[in-house]
Scaffold this active site. Structure first.
Site, mmCIF file in Angstrom:
data_model
loop_
_atom_site.group_PDB
_atom_site.id
_atom_site.type_symbol
_atom_site.label_atom_id
_atom_site.label_comp_id
_atom_site.label_asym_id
_atom_site.label_seq_id
_atom_site.Cartn_x
_atom_site.Cartn_y
_atom_site.Cartn_z
ATOM 1 N N ASP A 73 36.791 -35.698 0.701
ATOM 2 C CA ASP A 73 37.005 -37.094 1.045
ATOM 3 C C ASP A 73 37.916 -37.727 0.000
ATOM 4 O O ASP A 73 38.205 -37.135 -1.040
ATOM 5 C CB ASP A 73 35.685 -37.845 1.190
ATOM 6 N N ASP A 123 29.277 -35.332 8.380
ATOM 7 C CA ASP A 123 28.723 -34.858 7.112
ATOM 8 C C ASP A 123 27.693 -35.849 6.625
ATOM 9 O O ASP A 123 27.711 -37.022 7.026
ATOM 10 C CB ASP A 123 29.821 -34.748 6.056
ATOM 11 N N CYS A 161 12.153 -20.316 12.380
ATOM 12 C CA CYS A 161 13.267 -20.551 11.452
ATOM 13 C C CYS A 161 13.417 -19.338 10.537
ATOM 14 O O CYS A 161 12.431 -18.853 9.969
ATOM 15 C CB CYS A 161 13.019 -21.808 10.630
ATOM 16 N N CYS A 193 14.848 -19.116 7.581
ATOM 17 C CA CYS A 193 15.062 -19.387 6.155
ATOM 18 C C CYS A 193 13.968 -18.729 5.309
ATOM 19 O O CYS A 193 12.922 -18.330 5.815
ATOM 20 C CB CYS A 193 15.109 -20.891 5.898
ATOM 21 N N CYS A 212 10.424 -20.462 5.516
ATOM 22 C CA CYS A 212 9.672 -20.262 6.761
ATOM 23 C C CYS A 212 9.249 -18.811 6.952
ATOM 24 O O CYS A 212 8.209 -18.535 7.556
ATOM 25 C CB CYS A 212 10.505 -20.746 7.954
ATOM 26 N N HIS A 243 15.987 -24.522 3.719
ATOM 27 C CA HIS A 243 15.411 -24.738 5.045
ATOM 28 C C HIS A 243 16.148 -25.836 5.808
ATOM 29 O O HIS A 243 16.527 -25.654 6.971
ATOM 30 C CB HIS A 243 13.935 -25.120 4.951
#
Length: 377
Positions: A93, A271, A309, A311, A314, A340
């Site tokens: 940005d 974002d 999930c 990750c 999890c 996660h």
């Protein structure tokens, strides 16, 4: 040569669409959520883990990198990719929003903005040209123009002046960017539509930015404290003026309800720091809403954060154990929950893209948000 943006499918029941961003460091599917690595790093997560999740585009902050480590260090490395060892795409940005947030320490003039560093109090000047120059040193795959993000509640006269300066700076930035492109720089430059919360100014600014003909266009000045209905209204109104053949980006949105609203209006990119910021406070994203693991109700909860999930949290740990880590102040807690949350958001975007492809986006949006806002986590 492939165009920057390729629309591959349009939802027949909304403005939602699928697309491909052909960027210098690889192609990215849209709609896409970009995690924020402000200083060239995702807080509490290694770049290799971000890559494993599937992300190929992240955001870093020009303002922070300009102040530290600075242009000399970045020039010595040759690019932000080499400096932080992230070999995929980076959007930077312009720093306009950060300067906006430093209202007591900045002065905006037509030539640029003068501000005081939040780090050491030193004074600095940014111009549309210098911001392009620095982002070129970073070798950003997408860079943003310097703009004036005006605060909500100001008069129409002041908002109009800010919009005019934004358009004036955009012309200067485009000229500087074209010179860098001629010298071999491969990154793209996006314009930004401002106009505060005045529809006539939104329309005016959108038309001005369209006329400059940037590779992509962002909608700025939203999600700055307005009510959700006002956000949706101004998003829909402004998006209608953006060209169909260019990528559209709404800056700074990360709550699922806002993401769905953006996708429904044909937005391709967004974002936000939200998923990583709340992770550091022990809050995790699930299909049943955000869950605050500090609550006593999770002390003996053996379930994973989100069933299915992939990750680490999890696959390995229970909500009860993660709560224990949060309450104990263990550094592992924000690491696991950050992974996660970003995994959850990546998979949510996959589900959104699939629903568009199968002509059931509106149905999925309604079903998802009904469950997400139900608060049964």
């Amino acid at each position: 040569m492939k165009p920057l943006f390729e629309c591959t499918y349009r939802d027949p029941n909304s403005r939602a669409r699928l697309g491909l961003l052909h960027l210098p460091h690889g192609t990215v599917e849209t709609p896409v959520f970009m995690p924020v690595g402000t200083a060239g790093a995702i807080k509490a997560l290694k770049h290799s883990d971000l890559e494993k999740i599937g992300y190929r585009l992240m955001l870093s902050n020009t303002y922070h990198l300009y102040l530290r480590p600075g242009a000399d260090v970045m020039a010595a490395y040759g690019s932000l990719h080499e400096f932080d060892s992230w070999q995929h795409n980076i959007l930077t940005d312009s720093g306009g929003f950060q300067v906006f947030s430093l209202a007591p320490f900045r002065k905006i003039r037509h030539e640029g903005v003068r501000f005081r560093s939040h780090i050491d109090g030193s004074y600095h000047n940014l111009t549309p040209e210098s911001v392009v120059d620095f982002q070129t040193i970073l070798n950003s795959d997408i860079q943003m123009v310097l703009d004036v993000c005006s605060e909500k509640g100001i008069s129409e006269k002041k908002a109009k002046e800010a919009a005019y300066i934004t358009a004036e700076w955009a012309v200067r930035a485009k000229k500087q960017w074209l010179e860098k492109r001629e010298a071999g720089y491969a990154g793209h430059l996006f314009g930004i539509v401002q106009g505060n919360f005045y529809k006539n100014l939104r329309k005016m600014c959108a038309e001005q930015i369209n006329e400059i003909d940037f590779p992509g266009i962002a909608i700025g000045g939203l999600s700055v404290g307005e009510e959700k209905n006002e956000f949706a209204d101004f998003l829909s109104y402004t998006a209608a003026f953006l060209p169909e053949d260019k990528p559209r980006y709404v800056m700074g949105i990360g709550s699922p309800d806002y993401l769905f609203e953006a996708v429904a209006n044909g937005i391709d990119m967004f974002d936000c720091v939200l998923p990583t910021r709340v992770a550091r406070n022990g809050t995790a994203a699930t299909d049943d809403g955000w869950i605050a693991l500090k609550k006593e109700r999770y002390a003996t909860d053996r379930r994973p954060l989100q069933e299915g999930c992939p990750c680490t949290a999890c696959r390995t740990y229970s909500r009860g154990y993660l709560r224990h880590l949060v309450k104990a102040g263990e550094i592992l807690a924000p690491m696991l929950i950050t992974e996660h949350n970003l995994t959850y958001f990546y998979r949510l975007m996959e589900r959104i893209r699939l629903s568009i492809r199968e002509n059931r986006f509106t149905e999925f949006k309604n079903e998802y948000l009904q469950r997400f806002t139900g608060g049964n986590g």
